[in-house]
Motif scaffolding. Structure first.
Motif, PDB file in Angstrom:
ATOM      1  N   PRO A 140       0.823  -1.212   0.000  1.00 21.13           N
ATOM      2  CA  PRO A 140       0.000   0.000   0.000  1.00 21.13           C
ATOM      3  C   PRO A 140       0.858   1.264   0.000  1.00 21.13           C
ATOM      4  O   PRO A 140       1.997   1.255   0.465  1.00 21.13           O
ATOM      5  N   ILE A 141       0.314   2.315  -0.511  1.00 15.55           N
ATOM      6  CA  ILE A 141       1.004   3.595  -0.560  1.00 15.55           C
ATOM      7  C   ILE A 141       1.300   4.080   0.861  1.00 15.55           C
ATOM      8  O   ILE A 141       0.508   3.882   1.777  1.00 15.55           O
ATOM      9  N   ASN A 142       2.488   4.682   1.014  1.00 15.66           N
ATOM     10  CA  ASN A 142       2.878   5.242   2.315  1.00 15.66           C
ATOM     11  C   ASN A 142       2.963   4.183   3.398  1.00 15.66           C
ATOM     12  O   ASN A 142       2.714   4.460   4.577  1.00 15.66           O
ATOM     13  N   SER A 143       3.282   2.961   3.002  1.00 12.28           N
ATOM     14  CA  SER A 143       3.409   1.913   4.013  1.00 12.28           C
ATOM     15  C   SER A 143       4.833   1.830   4.525  1.00 12.28           C
ATOM     16  O   SER A 143       5.149   0.965   5.331  1.00 12.28           O
ATOM     17  N   GLY A 144       5.708   2.723   4.034  1.00 14.34           N
ATOM     18  CA  GLY A 144       7.085   2.727   4.508  1.00 14.34           C
ATOM     19  C   GLY A 144       7.845   1.481   4.096  1.00 14.34           C
ATOM     20  O   GLY A 144       8.778   1.057   4.769  1.00 14.34           O
ATOM     21  N   GLY A 145       7.458   0.898   2.978  1.00 14.55           N
ATOM     22  CA  GLY A 145       8.125  -0.315   2.523  1.00 14.55           C
ATOM     23  C   GLY A 145       7.559  -1.563   3.139  1.00 14.55           C
ATOM     24  O   GLY A 145       7.976  -2.672   2.815  1.00 14.55           O
ATOM     25  N   SER A 146       6.615  -1.391   4.024  1.00 14.68           N
ATOM     26  CA  SER A 146       5.993  -2.569   4.622  1.00 14.68           C
ATOM     27  C   SER A 146       5.354  -3.420   3.542  1.00 14.68           C
ATOM     28  O   SER A 146       4.764  -2.920   2.602  1.00 14.68           O
ATOM     29  N   TYR A 173       2.947  -5.510   3.989  1.00 19.17           N
ATOM     30  CA  TYR A 173       1.638  -5.988   4.388  1.00 19.17           C
ATOM     31  C   TYR A 173       0.623  -5.611   3.319  1.00 19.17           C
ATOM     32  O   TYR A 173       0.707  -4.564   2.710  1.00 19.17           O
ATOM     33  N   LYS A 174      -0.335  -6.466   3.132  1.00 22.72           N
ATOM     34  CA  LYS A 174      -1.399  -6.215   2.180  1.00 22.72           C
ATOM     35  C   LYS A 174      -0.859  -5.929   0.784  1.00 22.72           C
ATOM     36  O   LYS A 174      -1.195  -4.923   0.166  1.00 22.72           O
ATOM     37  N   LEU A 175      -0.021  -6.813   0.289  1.00 20.38           N
ATOM     38  CA  LEU A 175       0.515  -6.676  -1.054  1.00 20.38           C
ATOM     39  C   LEU A 175      -0.575  -6.844  -2.094  1.00 20.38           C
ATOM     40  O   LEU A 175      -1.463  -7.674  -1.945  1.00 20.38           O
ATOM     41  N   THR A 176      -0.481  -6.044  -3.156  1.00 21.63           N
ATOM     42  CA  THR A 176      -1.311  -6.226  -4.346  1.00 21.63           C
ATOM     43  C   THR A 176      -0.449  -6.912  -5.394  1.00 21.63           C
ATOM     44  O   THR A 176       0.601  -6.390  -5.772  1.00 21.63           O
ATOM     45  N   TYR A 235       2.948 -11.643  11.901  1.00 21.49           N
ATOM     46  CA  TYR A 235       1.946 -11.327  10.890  1.00 21.49           C
ATOM     47  C   TYR A 235       1.600 -12.606  10.139  1.00 21.49           C
ATOM     48  O   TYR A 235       2.487 -13.357   9.727  1.00 21.49           O
ATOM     49  N   LEU A 236       0.300 -12.801   9.927  1.00 15.89           N
ATOM     50  CA  LEU A 236      -0.151 -13.964   9.171  1.00 15.89           C
ATOM     51  C   LEU A 236      -1.190 -13.519   8.148  1.00 15.89           C
ATOM     52  O   LEU A 236      -2.067 -12.708   8.457  1.00 15.89           O
ATOM     53  N   PHE A 237      -1.065 -14.060   6.943  1.00 14.89           N
ATOM     54  CA  PHE A 237      -1.902 -13.656   5.825  1.00 14.89           C
ATOM     55  C   PHE A 237      -2.550 -14.877   5.190  1.00 14.89           C
ATOM     56  O   PHE A 237      -1.930 -15.926   5.093  1.00 14.89           O
ATOM     57  N   TRP A 238      -3.787 -14.704   4.745  1.00 21.21           N
ATOM     58  CA  TRP A 238      -4.444 -15.702   3.903  1.00 21.21           C
ATOM     59  C   TRP A 238      -4.669 -15.095   2.521  1.00 21.21           C
ATOM     60  O   TRP A 238      -5.290 -14.034   2.396  1.00 21.21           O
ATOM     61  N   TYR A 239      -4.154 -15.779   1.483  1.00 24.08           N
ATOM     62  CA  TYR A 239      -4.333 -15.372   0.093  1.00 24.08           C
ATOM     63  C   TYR A 239      -5.074 -16.471  -0.654  1.00 24.08           C
ATOM     64  O   TYR A 239      -5.007 -17.643  -0.299  1.00 24.08           O
ATOM     65  N   THR A 298      -6.717 -17.637  -8.015  1.00 23.30           N
ATOM     66  CA  THR A 298      -7.590 -18.153  -9.058  1.00 23.30           C
ATOM     67  C   THR A 298      -7.089 -17.655 -10.406  1.00 23.30           C
ATOM     68  O   THR A 298      -6.330 -16.689 -10.479  1.00 23.30           O
ATOM     69  N   MET A 299      -7.522 -18.327 -11.449  1.00 22.96           N
ATOM     70  CA  MET A 299      -7.115 -17.910 -12.794  1.00 22.96           C
ATOM     71  C   MET A 299      -7.636 -16.512 -13.098  1.00 22.96           C
ATOM     72  O   MET A 299      -6.945 -15.692 -13.691  1.00 22.96           O
ATOM     73  N   MET A 300      -8.867 -16.262 -12.687  1.00 20.65           N
ATOM     74  CA  MET A 300      -9.505 -14.995 -13.047  1.00 20.65           C
ATOM     75  C   MET A 300      -8.930 -13.812 -12.275  1.00 20.65           C
ATOM     76  O   MET A 300      -8.728 -12.741 -12.846  1.00 20.65           O
ATOM     77  N   ARG A 301      -8.675 -13.988 -10.997  1.00 23.88           N
ATOM     78  CA  ARG A 301      -8.337 -12.863 -10.145  1.00 23.88           C
ATOM     79  C   ARG A 301      -6.892 -12.865  -9.668  1.00 23.88           C
ATOM     80  O   ARG A 301      -6.451 -11.925  -9.018  1.00 23.88           O
ATOM     81  N   GLY A 302      -6.146 -13.929  -9.996  1.00 22.22           N
ATOM     82  CA  GLY A 302      -4.763 -13.995  -9.551  1.00 22.22           C
ATOM     83  C   GLY A 302      -4.682 -14.202  -8.052  1.00 22.22           C
ATOM     84  O   GLY A 302      -5.530 -14.841  -7.452  1.00 22.22           O
ATOM     85  N   LEU A 303      -3.639 -13.650  -7.441  1.00 22.78           N
ATOM     86  CA  LEU A 303      -3.420 -13.761  -5.995  1.00 22.78           C
ATOM     87  C   LEU A 303      -4.088 -12.589  -5.290  1.00 22.78           C
ATOM     88  O   LEU A 303      -3.711 -11.439  -5.505  1.00 22.78           O
ATOM     89  N   GLU A 304      -5.044 -12.871  -4.451  1.00 23.25           N
ATOM     90  CA  GLU A 304      -5.731 -11.799  -3.748  1.00 23.25           C
ATOM     91  C   GLU A 304      -5.712 -12.045  -2.238  1.00 23.25           C
ATOM     92  O   GLU A 304      -5.888 -13.174  -1.779  1.00 23.25           O
ATOM     93  N   LEU A 305      -5.489 -10.973  -1.497  1.00 22.86           N
ATOM     94  CA  LEU A 305      -5.441 -11.065  -0.042  1.00 22.86           C
ATOM     95  C   LEU A 305      -6.852 -11.164   0.516  1.00 22.86           C
ATOM     96  O   LEU A 305      -7.715 -10.367   0.186  1.00 22.86           O
TER      97      LEU A 305
END
Lengths: 116, 113
Positions: free
Chosen positions: A94-100, A102-105, B31-35, B38-45
């Motif tokens: 996310p923008i302004n995350s300081g390089g964090s 977390y919550k990657l797109t 920190y723990l993440f679930w992603y 899918t083919m249509m949407r790729g990797l989504e959090l």
């Protein structure tokens, strides 16, 4: 609405040649980017990153280039090896995350096949 | 343990059944993440936790999905009832404040028939 786009679903190159994987982004405020590599039946693994204060970052055979004006980054693999065959994802936090990270797109990925 | 562990690796179930996916993060990661991939949407959090507390669940598709982290070494993602469109690979990842990267598990391939 994809903020990080990888428009080439697949790429095939010969062993020893250069592989160039591309990624475009829509938000000029993104300030940090990462590339992940994924083999079949495994989770993605971190490959290389770049901050927006740089236009290039190199790690062995892997180099990432950032063109902020074009909102484009690319991953170069030279020379390509069959073991590089994998799906490559670009990602941005996310923008302004300081390089964090977390919550990657993530982009949807590009399947690279390196032929012997 | 120096890797994220997910179970089961594969799950085939029928529509309407409850599905529970499990994750053990790397020891020491807060920190723990679930992603979901899918083919249509790729990797989504879908959701992420910090110190066992859910921080952002805006990616959870609907009320059929729920996630918990009862302690620092275990998390579950539950789908009840499951539907065919939930078929995907579900990844768990962990990290800590000092890391710039996520560490992913090998994923759970879910097929809902």
């Amino acid at each position: 609405d994809q903020q990080v786009k990888q428009n080439s679903p697949s790429l095939s190159v010969q062993e020893g040649r250069i592989s160039i994987l591309n990624c475009d982004y829509t938000n000029s405020m993104f300030d940090y980017f990462l590339w992940y590599k994924k083999y079949p039946a495994e989770g993605p693994t971190f490959l290389i990153s770049i901050s927006s204060i740089k236009d290039k970052n190199e790690d062995g055979r892997f180099t990432v280039f950032l063109n902020k004006s074009a909102k484009h980054l690319s991953l170069h693999i030279v020379p390509s090896q069959p073991g590089d065959s994998a799906v490559y994802f670009c990602a941005a936090p996310p923008i302004n995350s300081g390089g964090s990270n977390y919550k990657l797109t993530f982009g949807k990925g590009t399947l690279l096949t390196v032929n012997p | 343990d120096a890797r994220v562990t997910q179970t089961p690796r594969h799950k085939v179930t029928e529509m309407g059944q409850e599905v529970t996916l499990r994750c053990k993060p790397i020891s020491g990661h807060d920190y723990l993440f679930w992603y979901r991939q899918t083919m249509m949407r790729g990797l989504e959090l879908l959701i992420y936790f910090n110190n066992n507390v859910p921080i952002d669940d805006s990616g959870m598709p609907e009320d059929r999905f729920s996630a918990k982290m009862p302690n620092a070494s275990f998390s579950t993602l539950k789908i009840q009832p499951s539907e065919p469109r939930d078929s995907a690979v579900y990844f768990c990842a962990s990290t800590d404040r000092t890391n710039e990267k996520l560490f992913f598990g090998s994923g759970t391939q879910l097929s809902v028939l």
